[in-house]
Every structure is written in structure tokens, then in C-alpha cells.
Design an enzyme around this catalytic site. Structure first.
Site, mmCIF file in Angstrom:
data_model
loop_
_atom_site.group_PDB
_atom_site.id
_atom_site.type_symbol
_atom_site.label_atom_id
_atom_site.label_comp_id
_atom_site.label_asym_id
_atom_site.label_seq_id
_atom_site.Cartn_x
_atom_site.Cartn_y
_atom_site.Cartn_z
ATOM 1 N N PRO A 645 0.809 -1.232 0.000
ATOM 2 C CG PRO A 645 -0.785 -1.546 1.675
ATOM 3 C CD PRO A 645 0.492 -2.119 1.129
ATOM 4 C CE LYS A 646 6.369 4.228 3.770
ATOM 5 N NZ LYS A 646 7.202 3.833 4.921
ATOM 6 C CD GLU A 718 1.420 2.727 -18.139
ATOM 7 O OE1 GLU A 718 1.530 3.203 -19.269
ATOM 8 O OE2 GLU A 718 1.398 1.502 -17.914
#
Lengths: 754, 352
Positions: A645-646, A718
Site C-alpha cells: 500500500p505504501k 499509469e
């Protein structure tokens, strides 16, 4: 018999600190911030020379004279590589033998195809001598008028856009849909050429040893680079060793090996010594790909209830005069919104520039800013709030193919993002909100989307008698933390704590991990790692279960579970044995197994696979001076399983900042007469600075996707740009009432509109 | 890189003697010159490094109460000098709105006065540029020129002077102390830079060997300290050159303007003192209407040099805003976003 080695995913079995899902800090962070991570250009093999490109100042024509004698007279200059003095290549530089192959400028002739093209390479004992040698070449040219801009020439319909997608797609009858619409809009937007500016410019140190080549260079695709270099120099790809442990950003520009990198290899061949070639910042503007400019016309219609009756998205883009890459800008309209009629059409113009290539979200970023703006205009024309409009027109299945989505938590993204942003109560009309200082305030939103792709990749897993494991894969860490995320997948796959796993990547002598692109690297290589881990655990389990001295003997159909360096019987958790004991008793120092990751064609045939998100932006605008400031942004994204998650948060924030850049800052300014880019430096080619980056937050919305791949990963590289650029543009309109028609939005656009 | 001599004189006299030779250039922090050399725009034969000259890096109080600022004082040091910032707050704000923190830490006062234009055609050695190569022409005309001059330009050159620092300085009648062949002299900053005319390569009135040693600000200029602002419009919030900028200084009594000191940046080849505006403002009430009249007067002679007509209107609007902010009073502290239109109040709105 193959035992069941499915890894236990129950929360009770999640090891804190090593598994998928943990917000680990990137493993190389300290190295990088202390300057101890060796990037390509940090290497200095013994006897190394410096190569500097001489580049063309004309955009079209030919070089008629180079003062080679003057350059060679300069102290320290060793040689000057030119079209008539260069090592022979084994392959036609302008041949295209696969769709991922693009033409490079390798001094094949005196022809100039674009400004900033390499026309010679000066090789010297020092960087300074090579630089001055390049200046002393004082080229003379026979110049022809440059053809630049979206109207440089007659347009044509490209044979395909992106990587093999049809240039024109028609679904339903858009003209009828528009004719029967209660409300309709017809809007045209222009986006500029954007050029790659990773912190680390392309660099190479090349060293030949007979027909073996060793290179340090940043690469998003080492195996493809080996193939390309091998073909050009007539040597087997395995003779080429590429080291690429750290990249200072790639963004697509390092996916394919570029002309200047090959010129570095040629220079080393020519002089018989190791050579370093590093592009200057201004030399990045031409030979390493860029984002095509575009002019996009969108025609949309709705019925009285605000339901879309037609979407037509036309995009004019450019390619070079000598090669074909067509930014699939309009294709973003294929997947997001339900409409009985959708038509996308691309037309292209050839201009005297380097070939536009992949730049983070190629097509999706360019197209989504226009689509998001048009949706916003359509919603307003229909009298509907843009969020409500997007929800009511949300596609329940992929509109053109009719395929169900493998997962699509977009509505949750809308809901959670809107709640966090505080979207409720937004006035429909523009120029309604002011802050207490009198600045215009506007709220805008956009919808993020990016396909969940998979390429092919491999990994090799090892378990050792000392109880440790290793995972080897020629994966690429562009700086986003792939080597940390993939190591987490490896630890999970091997059933070991992260600190017991040696994770090796970034070198071409490791298993081919494909390309770090298309937001697919974690999904592809993660799957390969997962499978390699499962395979080596299966081997280990097989050893144990066939050994009557093992507590796991005879586990048979019940199978075993790998956890914390031990195998446990699934039917009796108390019966377990350490990996080290199993291997030691078997007299094996280590065992290994391989795994591959690739798309599942059956699942792809059945499902549409995309990541989604919703981005909300607030801007403030000075009513008199036109100065714009983004003040808040919230992005809510659903991208399948989140490995770390980081790191994912950083990726998404970075993408959102690029969205701000797309809307407000970034553009290459080309002189219409010379074809030269006039702002090829980071003072004048604007990207956001800290003061432009607002209070920004990212939510990741839970999404379980059982179809995309075994791990359920969609990729986040992206998608952050998409939705974000449009959200900012729409917020500017909402603040000012001025519809942006060209990007980036300029102060002059706002000042003159009043 | 082209070979050049590098000399490090021990005294001002030695420096002047060394710099008198053709092809010589002074080097201070090099934040502009070294870029120009790398790009082949400037190709000096000799660099005279003045950074080790003694006595040029101090800020001294003058007998009349003004300040004398050594030419080698760093931009950041000057802006953060409490006495200076209190006396000349708009100058400090302008300094902090320029370039980046790293550049301001290096750049010097003397060097900043001599900052070269950011005209892309000046930097691009393949383009025609009368400033870089006299007689070659001006490719900025008919090129990408929306940032170019609207005042004082000539057919030969439409470049602008990019400094923020110089804009409030020129309004405050700053004096430049120059040491040269004939000894020491003082020149008004307003007279230091020249308009391009037919000789855009002659950017200043400095002669060969002339060395800027100090910048003097008078005590009289402190009279505007309570009503002084510098404002800058640009395409990103920091680290961007001004499209246009304005410095406004007012002395007020009972709601009337006694005196005004006004200048514009980004509009001409020199920091543009707007004396017509000052004349209209003197004695006038501090009202929006009067500010607008003054701004119109300041730009009365403006004409677009290319695709930049919008700058004429924008310059008027920024001047109106700067005057309004100045009349409202100088913020107690320099705002967190110096010179930004979003910085209305002291220290406020950092995230606005």
C-alpha cells in the site's frame, strides 16, 4: 502426484512485515537518498572514454560538412564516429522485424530526420574534451523546410494505433445517436507534445570483450534490449550482459533500447575501450520517444434523462516521417461509459520529429483529459451533476465487446472519493464559488481507467539447506519500488520471512522477466514468482512426503502448507518440518524450480480487465490575473490486489501529480519554422514543483479480482494520470466558466477569455 | 568544453585589470553564466572569479540611514537579513520569488543585476539573435514569443529582462556602485540597463573591466516600507520566470497617496519604471479607479511584439492589484508564497 501446495491466505497466516499487503518501505530507499545506489552513469571501468553526441540543429535535410579535423585536433579527443567512420552493423538499422521494434538513428547516413538527431559521436579522454569536440564539428547542412505541428501535412488513417489496435472502431450508429439526442456537445481539445524527463537521463557504459558485451544502462526491458543489440551487432543475445539494478525513472522511455545507447556501444566497438555516453537533458528531446501532440474532437449526445446516446471521439496525432507509432488517444472511450453508439477514429500526420513512443499511459492519458472534459461539458449541457452523470452512464459491461468486467469497483471509487472530497452540494453552474479572499473556486472530477495487462515473465526460486531462499528474476525497478513489492511476493511464495529471502533482479543473466511497462510488471513477474515459489515448495513437499523419516510422510492428498520456513500437514498442523531439515536429510544443498507469468487467454476471452478510479480536484483561480492553483485532490482507485500500500500510494500520487502537470504545466514548444524544440530544459519545460502540488490524498478501494491472474493484481503504474488531468481541467472551468480548449491551460487563455 | 583562462584576483584592482582584456568575463556564483557557457551561448576566453574578493559580501548601514549591499551578498542572505527586509520589504519579497531556493543560496546581488534574458532564441545558438550575434536577425519575431516584450522593444530585439530583484529596486531609485578604469562611480539602476534599439548586444552601460561592487538603497526609499508589495504572475507557483510582475510602493497620508514608486517586470529589456503611473498617483486617493488609471498610463506606450497582446492587459491588472495590496499595507512577514497573487496576507494561505 502433485500435492496441494496452495498457500494459506487466511489472516491468521499472514506474517507481519513480509507478506503481500504490507506497507513496507522500499528496500533501496536509504541507498538512494545517501547516494550509495550505483546508477549506470556512476560506473567507471578502467580505461573508460567519454562519448558525446553531436546533434542536428535542422529538422530535415542532410549534413554536408563536419569539421572532423578541428574536433580531432582538440586535446583529449580520441575519435569521431560519423556515418563514414563507424563499426559495421549486422542488420539494417531501419528494418522492422517485430512490432516492438522502432527505427533508430545510428549514423546510417547523412540524412537528418528531426532536430536533435545524432549526427556524430565524439569520443575523448574527458567529458569536457568530448563536449568541445562535438561543438568544434560545426556542422553545415542542406536544410529543407521543417514540417511540424498537427497541420503540417495531409492526414491519413494509420494502419493501427498503439500496439495493433484498429484506428477506427464503430459500434452502433453514432450519427443517429447524435441526431436523436436531446442534448449534444461538439468540442475540440488540443494536447501538446510532452517529452521524457526522468531524473536520470539515458546513460550507458559499454565494454566489449571479443564478441561479448557488458553494459550498464537503465532498462525497462533487458531481454528485449539483448535481442535488439544482438541483432544489430551480430552476436548471440546471451553474449550481452546488461546490468540495470537502479533506474532514475523510466516512464516508458527506457522500455526499448534507444539510439543513443546503441551509439555508446558502437563507440566502444570503434575505439576498443570502454565508453560512457550520457545524454544531456536537451538531448532527451528527440531520440528517446515522447508523447504525441493531439487534437481531439468529441461529439456526445444524451437523451432527455441525460443518458448517453452516442460518443464519437476523433483524434489527430502525429508520427515521424520515417516510422510508425500512433498514440491511441481515442481508445479510452471504448470502455468507460455505456452508450448504444460509440465511434473512435484516429488520423495521423507525419512530421519532422523523433518518433513519438510510449510515455506513461500512452493514449489513455492523452485521451482521458479530452474525454473527461467532454463528459463534463455533456453533463452540464444535460443539466446533470458530473458525478451523477458518470454514475448513471457507467458501463455495466464493456460497451463495445459486451464482455463482463473481471471486476469493476468504479462505483465504490466514485462514492468513496466523493465522500472524502465533500463533493455534495457542488453548484452545477460555473463561477459560483469564491473563497473568503475573493478567489474563484472550482470543483472538477475525472474518471481513471487503465487496462489490466499481462506480459510474459519468468522467475527461478531456490530453497537452501540453511533455511533461506532466493528468488531470481530479471525484473526492473524503475524507482517505483518493484524490487520491494516483488520481494514481498517472493517471501509469500516461498513461505519465508522477507529477511530470509535473497531477491535478485535487475540483471540480464537472470530469468527473462519481460518488460516493465503497461502497468503489468508486478502482475506478470509477481505471477511468475508466485508460480516459481509454488513449484519449489512442491519439490520440497515431494521430498518430505516420500521420506518416511519425515513427519510429513504420507501426507498425500491432504497436502501441506508452507509457512515460516516449515511445511505443515494440512490435515494436522502440528505435524511439520523445517525446510532446512528436509533438505539436509536429503543431502541437498539447494533445490530450485522455475515459474512463468502470463495472461490466461481463456480468462481474457471471457472478461474485460481494467483498473478504475475517480479523481476529484479543487482549484482556485485569481479572477483578474488568471493564476491557477490546485488546492485539493482526492483520488480513489480500484486496482485489484494491492501488494504494498505504501508504494502503491506513491505511484498513484505520482500519477496524479503528472495529471496536474498535463492540465497546467507540461508542453514542448516547437518553433514552427526550424522544427527545434525551444524549451528543452527543466527551467522552461515546466513540471509541477512542490508549491504546485496540493493537499492530495489517495484511497485504494477494495477489489477482489479472481480472473486477472492468480494474485488478483491489476497494476497501478499509469492509471494515476488518467482522470486527474481532466479533474483539474474541469475544476478550472467550474471556477472560471472558461472551457479549456488546449492544454496546458495558460494564464493567457484565462485573461483573454474575459 | 572550450578552454579558457581562469584567474582569481586578490583585489578589485587586479580584477579590473584582468577583466579589461577582450573576451574576459566576471564569474560570481555562475548561476547564469555557467549555463550559458555549457550551451555555447557565451564563450569567454577568460573567467575572472570575483567570489574571493574581500569586502564585497557585507550589508552596511550608510550615514544617511540607507543600506549599502556588497555585490557578493547572496540573494538568500539579503532577503533574510532582518534589517533589510524591514526597510525594503518588496525587494526581499521579489528576491524570494525568484528562481529556486538552491539558486538563491548561490546567486549574488551583483550577478542578478546582470542576469541575461531568458529568450529561447538567445539560448538556442542555431537561431538568429542580434543580442548574441549582432546583425544575425531576431528569430523571436515570428517565433514563440508570448513571453516577450511589450514595452521598449525594437525591430532588432524583443527580449525581456527576467530579474525579479531589479523591479522593486528600480522603483526605489537604487544606485549601482561601479569600479572601473576611471575609479569608482555610481549609476542609477534605472540607467544601468539599456533598451535594445539597434544595438541589443549592448545590454548595460558597463564598460570593459567595470565591476559592480555594491548596490545602494537610500534612507528615503525606506519611507515606503509600510506600503510595499511585489507581485508576480507565472505559469507555475514557484521556479518560473514572470509573465509580468509589478512592484508598488506608496506613501499614504489620510487615504491620499503622497508619493508612489512603481515598476514592472517581464515587459521590457530592462526593469520598467512607470513614472507616468507615479505622477498620476501622487496626490490621488488610493482607489481602484485611480489604480486602474495609473496602470493604463503605465502601459500607454505598450504594443505587442508578437503573440503577447494579453501581457498588456495582464500587466495593467497586476499593477492594479499590486497597488491595492500596497495601499492595504505591507504584510508583517514575507508571505509563504512570496509575490504570489495567492499570498494576500502575511504567512497565510500557504495551502490556499
Amino acid at each position: 502426484m502433485t500435492p496441494d501446495i496452495r498457500l494459506n491466505q487466511a489472516p491468521a497466516h499472514q506474517r507481519h512485515g513480509s507478506n503481500i499487503g504490507q506497507p513496507l518501505t522500499r528496500r533501496d530507499g536509504i541507498l538512494k537518498v545517501t547516494g550509495k545506489a550505483p546508477y549506470a552513469a556512476d560506473h567507471h571501468p578502467k580505461g573508460m572514454l567519454y562519448a558525446v553526441l553531436a546533434t542536428s540543429s535542422i529538422a530535415r535535410g542532410r549534413v554536408t560538412f563536419l569539421d572532423i579535423a578541428a574536433a580531432k585536433r582538440h586535446p583529449g579527443v580520441v575519435d569521431v564516429m560519423t556515418p563514414s567512420h563507424k563499426p559495421a552493423l549486422a542488420e539494417d538499422q531501419d528494418a522492422k522485424t517485430n512490432p516492438f521494434m522502432f527505427k533508430m538513428e545510428l549514423l546510417q547516413s547523412d540524412a537528418v530526420r528531426y532536430a536533435n538527431q545524432a549526427i556524430a559521436v565524439v569520443i575523448a579522454e574527458t567529458l569536457e574534451a568530448a563536449t568541445e569536440g562535438a561543438a568544434l564539428l560545426a556542422p553545415q547542412y542542406q536544410a529543407l523546410p521543417a514540417r511540424v505541428g498537427l497541420d503540417a501535412d495531409e492526414s491519413f488513417v494509420p494502419p493501427a494505433v498503439g500496439l495493433g489496435h484498429p484506428a477506427i472502431v464503430e459500434h452502433g450508429d453514432t450519427e443517429a445517436g447524435l441526431a436523436n439526442a436531446t442534448y449534444a456537445i461538439d468540442a475540440t481539445y488540443e494536447t501538446p507534445a510532452q517529452y521524457h524527463n526522468p531524473m536520470e537521463p539515458h546513460a550507458i557504459i559499454a565494454e566489449w570483450d571479443g564478441d561479448k558485451l557488458s553494459i550498464d544502462t537503465p532498462s525497462q526491458g533487458m531481454a528485449m534490449a539483448q535481442m535488439r543489440i544482438g541483432g544489430l551487432f551480430g552476436i548471440p543475445p546471451e553474449n550481452i550482459h546488461i546490468r540495470s539494478p537502479f533506474l532514475g525513472g523510466g516512464f516508458g522511455s527506457k522500455g526499448l533500447i534507444s539510439g543513443p545507447q546503441i551509439l555508446g556501444i558502437m563507440a566502444a566497438r570503434l575505439v576498443g575501450r570502454p565508453v560512457k555516453l550520457v545524454l544531456r537533458r536537451d538531448q532527451m528531446y528527440g531520440p528517446v520517444g515522447h508523447r504525441s501532440p493531439s487534437r481531439q474532437r468529441l461529439r456526445l449526445g444524451t437523451d432527455a434523462a441525460g443518458r448517453l446516446t452516442a460518443i464519437e471521439h476523433q483524434a489527430r496525432i502525429v508520427t515521424s516521417t520515417f516510422d510508425d507509432f500512433y498514440e491511441p488517444a481515442a481508445d479510452v472511450s471504448h470502455t468507460l461509459f455505456a452508450s448504444p453508439a460509440i465511434r473512435t477514429a484516429h488520423e495521423a500526420v507525419r512530421i519532422d520529429s523523433g518518433t513519438p513512443l510510449f510515455m506513461r499511459a500512452p493514449g489513455e492519458a492523452t485521451g482521458s483529459i479530452a474525454l473527461d472534459a467532454a463528459i463534463d461539458e455533456m453533463a452540464f449541457a444535460s443539466g446533470v451533476d458530473p458525478l451523477e452523470f458518470r454514475i448513471s452512464n457507467d458501463a455495466p459491461v464493456e460497451p463495445i465487446t459486451g464482455k463482463p468486467f473481471s471486476s469493476k469497483a468504479l462505483r465504490e471509487c466514485y462514492a468513496q472519493g466523493a465522500a472524502r472530497f465533500g463533493w455534495a452540494g457542488r453548484p452545477l453552474k460555473p463561477r459560483q464559488m469564491r473563497d473568503d479572499k475573493g478567489f474563484l473556486v472550482g470543483w472538477g472530477m475525472g474518471t481513471a481507467t487503465f487496462p489490466a495487462l499481462m506480459f510474459a515473465g519468468n522467475a527461478r526460486a531456490l530453497l537452501r539447506a540453511d533455511g533461506t531462499g532466493a528468488m531470481e528474476t530479471g525484473a526492473h525497478d524503475m524507482g517505483q519500488g518493484a524490487s520491494t513489492a516483488l520481494a514481498q511476493v517472493a517471501a509469500e511464495g516461498l513461505g519465508l520471512d522477507l529477511d530470509r529471502v535473497e531477491f535478485k533482479s535487475g540483471s540480464s543473466d537472470l530469468p527473462d522477466a519481460g518488460i516493465a511497462g503497461g502497468s503489468a510488471h508486478t502482475a506478470t513477474v509477481g505471477t511468475a514468482i508466485h508460480n516459481a515459489g509454488a513449484a519449489v515448495i512442491a519439490k520440497l513437499a515431494d521430498l518430505a512426503m516420500r521420506d518416511e523419516r519425515s513427519p510429513l510422510f504420507g501426507a498425500g492428498n491432504a497436502g501441506v502448507v508452507a509457512r515460516n520456513g516449515r511445511l505443515h500437514r494440512r490435515d494436522d498442523d502440528a505435524r511439520s518440518e523445517a525446510y532446512a531439515d528436509i533438505l539436509t536429510r536429503a543431502g541437498l544443498a539447494e533445490i530450485e524450480a522455475s515459474g512463468t507469468g502470463a495472461a490466461d487467454p481463456a480468462a481474457q476471452a471471457e472478461y474485460a480487465m481494467h483498473a478504475h478510479g475517480a479523481v476529484f480536484a479543487e482549484v482556485k483561480v485569481d479572477p483578474d490575473l488568471g493564476q491557477i492553483r490546485v488546492t485539493r485532490m482526492i483520488g480513489a482507485f480500484a486496482a485489484g490486489r494491492i501488494v504494498n500500500p505504501k508504494l502503491v500510494r506513491s505511484q498513484l500520487l505520482g500519477g496524479m501529480i503528472w495529471g496536474v502537470s498535463f492540465a497546467l504545466h507540461e508542453q514542448a514548444v516547437t518553433d514552427g519554422r526550424s522544427g527545434r524544440i525551444m524549451n528543452a530544459n527543466l527551467a522552461e519545460y515546466h513540471v509541477p514543483v512542490n508549491a504546485d502540488v496540493p493537499s492530495m490524498d489517495v484511497l485504494t478501494v477494495h477489489e477482489h479480482d479472481p480472473h486477472v491472474n492468480a494474485l488478483g493484481i491489476k497494476g497501478v503504474g499509469e492509471i494515476g494520470i488518467t482522470g486527474s488531468a481532466g479533474a483539474v481541467a474541469n475544476a478550472v472551468w467550474h471556477a472560471t466558466g472558461v472551457r479549456p480548449r488546449r492544454f496546458p491551460i495558460r494564464i493567457s487563455d484565462l485573461v483573454t477569455a474575459r | 568544453m572550450k578552454s579558457f583562462d581562469y584567474v582569481r584576483p586578490a583585489s578589485i584592482g587586479e580584477a579590473i585589470a584582468a577583466a579589461r582584456a577582450p573576451g574576459a568575463a566576471y564569474l560570481a556564483a555562475g548561476t547564469n553564466l555557467l549555463d550559458l557557457m555549457k550551451g555555447g551561448v557565451s564563450r569567454p576566453d577568460r573567467l575572472v572569479d570575483v567570489t574571493h574578493l574581500p569586502g564585497l559580501d557585507t550589508i552596511e548601514k550608510l550615514p544617511d540611514g540607507g543600506l549599502r549591499i556588497g555585490a557578493l551578498v547572496r540573494n538568500a542572505d539579503l532577503a533574510h537579513d532582518a534589517a533589510f527586509a524591514k526597510a525594503y520589504p518588496a525587494v526581499a519579497e521579489a528576491l524570494l520569488s525568484g528562481a529556486s531556493a538552491q539558486l538563491r543560496n548561490a546567486a549574488t546581488v551583483g550577478g542578478n543585476l546582470l542576469q541575461r534574458t531568458r529568450c529561447a532564441y538567445f539560448y538556442d545558438v542555431a537561431s538568429a539573435c542580434n543580442k548574441r550575434a549582432p546583425g544575425s536577425g531576431c528569430d523571436a519575431r515570428g517565433g514563440d514569443n508570448d513571453m516577450h516584450a511589450v514595452l521598449g522593444w525594437s525591430d532588432g530585439c524583443i527580449a525581456t529582462h527576467p530579474s525579479d530583484f531589479c523591479v522593486p529596486l528600480v522603483a526605489l531609485d537604487a544606485m549601482v556602485e561601479i569600479e572601473g578604469n576611471g575609479g569608482r562611480r555610481q549609476v542609477r539602476l534605472e540607467d544601468l540597463h539599456r533598451l535594445p534599439g539597434a544595438t541589443p548586444q549592448q545590454e548595460t552601460v558597463l564598460e570593459a573591466g567595470d565591476l559592480i561592487v555594491a548596490l545602494n538603497l537610500s534612507a528615503e526609499a525606506c519611507n515606503f516600507a509600510s506600503h510595499a508589495r511585489y507581485l508576480k504572475v507565472r505559469e507555475r507557483t514557484s521556479y518560473a520566470f514572470a509573465i509580468v510582475s509589478a512592484a508598488a510602493h506608496l506613501s499614504l497620508a489620510n487615504g491620499r497617496i503622497e508619493q508612489a514608486r512603481v515598476a514592472l517586470g517581464g515587459v521590457a529589456a530592462k526593469p520598467w519604471r512607470a513614472r507616468e503611473a507615479e505622477a498620476l498617483l501622487a496626490g490621488a486617493e488610493a482607489t481602484a479607479q485611480n489604480f486602474r488609471r495609473a496602470a493604463e498610463a503605465a502601459l500607454a506606450g505598450a504594443k505587442p511584439s508578437g503573440d503577447n497582446a494579453f501581457k498588456i492587459e495582464l500587466a495593467q491588472r497586476i499593477l492594479v492589484r499590486a497597488l491595492a495590496l500596497a495601499s492595504a499595507g505591507t504584510p508583517e512577514r514575507i508571505p509563504a508564497l512570496p509575490a504570489s497573487p495567492f499570498s494576500i496576507h502575511s504567512g497565510a494561505l500557504h495551502d490556499a
